[in-house]
Design a protein around this motif. Structure first.
Motif, PDB file in Angstrom:
ATOM      1  N   PHE A  25      16.917  24.388  72.769  1.00 43.37           N
ATOM      2  CA  PHE A  25      16.841  25.844  72.721  1.00 43.37           C
ATOM      3  C   PHE A  25      16.650  26.331  71.285  1.00 43.37           C
ATOM      4  N   TYR A  26      17.482  25.875  70.367  1.00 42.04           N
ATOM      5  CA  TYR A  26      17.379  26.359  68.988  1.00 42.04           C
ATOM      6  C   TYR A  26      16.135  25.845  68.273  1.00 42.04           C
ATOM      7  N   PRO A  40      20.720  33.704  61.557  1.00 39.34           N
ATOM      8  CA  PRO A  40      20.911  33.351  60.144  1.00 39.34           C
ATOM      9  C   PRO A  40      19.946  32.245  59.722  1.00 39.34           C
ATOM     10  N   PRO A  41      19.806  32.025  58.420  1.00 35.71           N
ATOM     11  CA  PRO A  41      18.883  30.991  57.939  1.00 35.71           C
ATOM     12  C   PRO A  41      19.164  29.604  58.518  1.00 35.71           C
ATOM     13  N   ALA A  42      20.436  29.241  58.626  1.00 34.74           N
ATOM     14  CA  ALA A  42      20.807  27.932  59.188  1.00 34.74           C
ATOM     15  C   ALA A  42      21.406  28.135  60.577  1.00 34.74           C
ATOM     16  N   PHE A  43      21.113  27.215  61.474  1.00 35.33           N
ATOM     17  CA  PHE A  43      21.551  27.340  62.863  1.00 35.33           C
ATOM     18  C   PHE A  43      22.826  26.569  63.196  1.00 35.33           C
ATOM     19  N   VAL A  46      25.672  28.781  64.809  1.00 36.50           N
ATOM     20  CA  VAL A  46      25.286  29.397  66.083  1.00 36.50           C
ATOM     21  C   VAL A  46      25.034  28.333  67.151  1.00 36.50           C
ATOM     22  N   ARG A  47      24.519  27.199  66.747  1.00 35.95           N
ATOM     23  CA  ARG A  47      24.338  26.076  67.678  1.00 35.95           C
ATOM     24  C   ARG A  47      25.689  25.644  68.262  1.00 35.95           C
ATOM     25  N   GLN A  50      27.062  28.339  70.570  1.00 34.60           N
ATOM     26  CA  GLN A  50      26.316  28.359  71.834  1.00 34.60           C
ATOM     27  C   GLN A  50      26.730  27.177  72.717  1.00 34.60           C
ATOM     28  N   TYR A  51      26.900  26.040  72.120  1.00 29.08           N
ATOM     29  CA  TYR A  51      27.363  24.866  72.863  1.00 29.08           C
ATOM     30  C   TYR A  51      28.727  25.155  73.495  1.00 29.08           C
ATOM     31  N   TRP A  52      29.652  25.686  72.710  1.00 23.70           N
ATOM     32  CA  TRP A  52      30.972  26.022  73.236  1.00 23.70           C
ATOM     33  C   TRP A  52      30.864  27.011  74.391  1.00 23.70           C
ATOM     34  N   PHE A  53      30.052  28.056  74.173  1.00 28.81           N
ATOM     35  CA  PHE A  53      29.942  29.111  75.179  1.00 28.81           C
ATOM     36  C   PHE A  53      29.338  28.587  76.480  1.00 28.81           C
ATOM     37  N   LEU A  54      28.198  27.912  76.376  1.00 29.50           N
ATOM     38  CA  LEU A  54      27.536  27.423  77.586  1.00 29.50           C
ATOM     39  C   LEU A  54      28.393  26.389  78.320  1.00 29.50           C
TER      40      LEU A  54
END
Length: 131
Positions: A25-26, A40-43, A46-47, A50-54
């Motif tokens: 996805f990212y 943000p410039p680095a993922f 957020v990666r 997102q992993y935690w959330f999903l």
């Protein structure tokens, strides 16, 4: 006796598949002209979130809540101008990532249904065009 998966998280293969999904996805978001400016410039962070959330959303361990508290997605996304175009681009990247992560059948359908509702719930900005 083989037990049937009871959650989408189990049905897709758990942590390894979720990690493949988030990375795929990212990789797409990074190349998406509509979405890239929102991130943000680095993922890395957020990666991880997102992993935690999903993982939590689809019935795995409650990683997001353990690490960040209640998701409160809409409130967390309000600082960012999110339009329907963003929601559509987000869903397109997620769909392509699901294909790459080999998430198929009823699991993919269930995920897309839930994520479509979530993506459109994040919309907080209308694009006004000149008449």
């Amino acid at each position: 006796m083989n037990e049937r998966p009871t959650t989408v998280y189990q049905a897709i293969g758990g942590a390894p598949t979720m990690e493949k999904l988030v990375n795929a996805f990212y990789d797409r978001v990074e190349q998406n002209a509509v979405l890239r400016p929102l991130f943000p410039p680095a993922f890395d962070e957020v990666r991880e979130r997102q992993y935690w959330f999903l993982t939590q959303l689809f019935g795995g361990p409650r990683l997001y809540q353990e690490n960040r508290g209640q998701p409160m997605l809409r409130a967390r996304h309000l600082p960012f101008p999110i339009t329907e175009k963003h929601a559509q681009a987000w869903l397109s990247c997620m769909y392509e990532a699901m294909v790459e992560a080999e998430i198929i059948g009823p699991a993919r359908e269930a995920m897309l249904e839930r994520l479509t509702m979530t993506a459109y719930h994040m919309v907080n900005t209308e694009i006004h065009t000149e008449p």
